[in-house]
Scaffold this active site. Structure first.
Site, short mmCIF file in Angstrom:
data_model
loop_
_atom_site.label_atom_id
_atom_site.label_comp_id
_atom_site.label_asym_id
_atom_site.label_seq_id
_atom_site.Cartn_x
_atom_site.Cartn_y
_atom_site.Cartn_z
N ASP A 152 54.22 24.66 55.67
CA ASP A 152 54.86 26.18 55.51
C ASP A 152 55.00 27.16 56.57
OD1 ASP A 152 55.64 25.58 52.68
OD2 ASP A 152 54.24 26.82 51.76
N ASP A 171 43.03 19.91 53.67
CA ASP A 171 43.51 21.34 54.58
C ASP A 171 43.59 21.00 55.78
OD1 ASP A 171 43.58 22.43 52.24
OD2 ASP A 171 41.56 23.93 52.42
N ASP A 182 42.06 22.18 58.56
CA ASP A 182 40.99 22.06 59.18
C ASP A 182 40.07 21.00 58.88
OD1 ASP A 182 40.68 23.77 56.88
OD2 ASP A 182 38.64 24.53 57.83
N ASP A 238 42.99 24.90 42.86
CA ASP A 238 42.02 24.10 42.39
C ASP A 238 41.34 24.46 41.34
OD1 ASP A 238 40.98 26.43 43.75
OD2 ASP A 238 40.12 25.50 45.31
#
Length: 679
Positions: free
Chosen positions: A274, A333, A335, A427
């Site tokens: 994105d 994610d 990281d 979530d």
């Protein structure tokens, strides 16, 4: 001819007479049996120690004092040292202020408008200053010991103080005490809940309870040349990596997912980019093409219309036609770096358990010892995973999805309504809806996924704001989850320790017991730090920092509940790319699990993981570090320090020390002296 032996007796006599002549040794001092050199040193050392001390009785019980000249010089030297220290204080203070001025950023653009909470805190600060001035005047006039009467007040100031006493006793103290009692009840409920969870964690460890899978999947490398193993037995798995402008970490996250020990024809990697930075888009697309050339099934997706933030990104990816061919979806994610055996440890828990919707792994942090801020975060999150997630997963098969490092059954996602864009905590939203549909969750405490913690207070504050404002947006639909997520904690923590406690210093009629201020929070902090025993030296900073963070969390909750502008703000948590290959291998070498270590080294040699160190660290190193000022924290620091001064007038020891150290903590956070500075 040999030189004559030295005459020790003469040298000893000469040193003794010389010391007596200068007043260092009494004529009746005992004879020293040491050699000349040693005797001289011993006499000098004993003289230096005995300066200014009374001598032993001699000459018929009479005392002999030291030489006035020696005492004068000694006192003069001490006075000179003190004068030099006092004279250097202004220069040291000026140097400290000059250093702070260089570190603190001066914003050239128009500052952001003050929030509603900050305006309330600022009004409270003005009121606290006025009340402190009034109380100091009353203290020096003796009105604390003999309060003036409302009718017999002669002067205007005495009349004002008498009216203040009447107002605070009649109108202010009762509602403040009622609010304090309500917060104390919430505090005790939260403490009992934490105690029960801790006991449950000890029970799990004592009995050795953990989820057990019914099947096992062998290594994908074993399939080559093995005719007895059917590749079709491996489920089809979709792996998604949502990211947005992740320049620092995109390489390592893509590489860690692509080297999963799973048949390549049974997995597909989706890089959901994105990013609005064209250069970052090009870099990520190039990285995807590199892994495509290596035979990995990986595709690059970029949305032209970025709506719904992460939830919108995931929803768009799940609408692809080929998703219907896959049974499970793993989400990471940008990281996060899963170990190569992540799928082999998580997917088996779905087999034979058709009611399981989610398998969640635990987070591990490569930079938990980077600074004080990351250490305190590690304490918090260790308790969250080790105690809260594990206990809830074992006993009630439900916990909050952490948004990453988890595997979902696609059927469960579809039956629960899929990803919705109505909040910034997608979530929690999907977890509650799946639980209401009857699905169960499994938490694996022994499966760890590497990631990094935000190292600056700015990044951590924005992350916590998003995590606490989003659940309040679900308040009307997910009231049960609000309680489950411990969101009542920031409310009573901020109200009790940042508002009621300093206010009670000016309203002595509204009293907070010492056990509420000191003992119970201390016990709760000890319980919170048990999952991270190496962090015990940071137990006091942890307690004070949690109270400091309650301001940000309380503000986020209010913004989410009443739909203020910042409640729907999504700011990507800044990463520094700590988890390069060298960091991962060094971290794994500290981990007691040798299987993961061998997997890291094997994947490093086979899949080109060495290219993960090609991040451009020179640009980051060249950026100047500077501090920011946080107005709410600074205003509350002044309020708490003023309240600590007021507590001295009432001789409240425990309250004084708590307010003092809590005020200093707010001051350090407000000056951005904790964590990595913003670049």
């Amino acid at each position: 001819m040999a030189p004559p032996p030295p005459n020790y007796e003469f040298q000893e006599w000469w040193n003794k007479e010389r010391l007596k002549a200068h007043g260092f040794l009494s004529p009746s001092a005992p004879h020293s049996p040491l050699p000349a050199t040693a005797a001289g040193y011993a006499s000098f050392d004993s003289t230096a120690v005995e300066i200014g001390t009374p001598t032993t009785p001699a000459d018929g019980g009479k005392f002999r004092g030291r030489s006035p000249r020696q005492l004068s010089w000694f006192l003069l030297l001490r006075l000179l040292g003190s004068a030099l220290l006092l004279a250097s204080l202004p220069s040291r203070l000026f140097g400290l202020l000059r250093t702070a001025a260089r570190r603190i950023s001066t914003l050239t653009h128009r500052p952001a408008p003050a929030s509603r909470l900050y305006r309330l805190i600022r009004g409270f600060l003005v009121l606290a200053i006025l009340l402190l001035v009034l109380e100091l005047i009353a203290y020096f006039k003796g009105w604390h010991f003999n309060p003036p009467s409302y009718a017999s007040s002669a002067e205007a100031l005495e009349f004002i103080y008498a009216n203040w006493l009447m107002i605070r006793v009649t109108y202010l103290a009762p509602p403040v005490q009622a609010l304090a009692n309500m917060c104390i009840v919430l505090f005790l409920v939260q403490s009992v809940d934490r105690l029960v969870l801790t006991i449950g964690c000890f029970y799990i460890r004592l009995r050795g309870l953990k989820p057990v899978s019914l099947v096992e999947y062998g290594s994908a490398g074993d399939l080559e040349g093995a005719n007895t193993i059917n590749v079709d037995e491996y489920p089809m798995v979709l792996l998604q990596i949502p990211m947005c402008n992740e320049r620092e970490v995109y390489q390592q996250s893509i590489a860690a997912v692509c080297i999963q020990d799973w048949p390549r024809e049974r997995m597909l990697v989706q890089v959901l980019d994105d990013s609005d930075d064209v250069e970052v888009q090009r870099l990520i697309n190039t990285e995807v093409q590199k892994w495509q050339q290596k035979g990995v099934h990986i595709i690059y997706r970029h949305r032209l219309i970025r709506t719904g933030y992460k939830a919108g990104n995931l929803k768009s990816a799940m609408n692809c036609d080929y998703v219907k061919d896959y049974e499970f979806v793993a989400i990471f994610d940008a990281d996060f770096q899963p170990a190569p055996d992540f799928l082999r440890k998580t997917i088996p828990h779905f087999k034979g358990n058709d009611d399981v919707a989610l398998v969640q792994a635990r987070w591990s942090f490569v930079n938990k010892d980077e600074n004080l801020l990351t250490r305190l975060q590690n304490i918090n999150l260790s308790f969250h995973f080790e105690v809260e997630q594990q206990v809830n997963g074992i006993f009630i098969n439900f916990f909050g999805f952490n948004g990453t490092a988890g595997v979902w059954r696609i059927k469960a996602l579809e039956e629960s309504g899929g990803w919705l864009e109505r909040t910034t905590v997608e979530d929690m939203d999907i977890a509650v809806r799946a639980h209401l549909c009857g699905w169960k969750f499994v938490f694996l405490n022994d499966v760890k996924c590497l990631c990094e913690l935000p190292e600056s207070y700015e990044a951590y504050k924005k992350q916590q704001h998003r995590w606490h404002s989003g659940p309040m947006q679900l308040f009307r639909l997910c009231f049960f989850d609000i309680l489950h997520a411990k969101l009542i904690l920031p409310f009573y923590s901020f109200t009790l320790f940042c508002i009621i406690l300093p206010l009670s210093m000016f309203l002595p009629e509204a009293h907070l017991p010492a056990w509420v201020v000191c003992y119970v929070p201390g016990i709760m902090s000890v319980m919170s730090i048990l999952p991270a025993p190496k962090s015990f030296p940071f137990i006091v900073p942890y307690l004070l920092f949690e109270n400091t963070m309650s301001v940000t969390k309380f503000h986020a909750m209010i913004s989410g509940l009443f739909k203020f502008g910042s409640s729907y703000e999504w700011i990507v948590t800044k990463k520094l790319g700590r988890s390069s290959e060298a960091d991962l291998v060094a971290y794994i070498q500290k981990d007691p699990e040798p299987i993961v270590e061998s997997s890291i080294h094997r994947s490093s040699s086979e899949s080109g993981l060495t290219e993960l160190n090609k991040l451009d660290v020179t640009k980051k190193a060249g950026k100047a570090k500077m501090n920011r000022l946080y107005r709410k924290e600074l205003a509350l620091a002044i309020i708490l320090l003023i309240a600590s001064v007021r507590s001295l007038l009432s001789a409240q020891g425990i309250h004084f020390y708590f307010l003092l150290f809590q005020g200093i903590t707010f001051l350090a956070v407000g000056l951005d002296l904790i964590g990595e500075q913003v670049s």
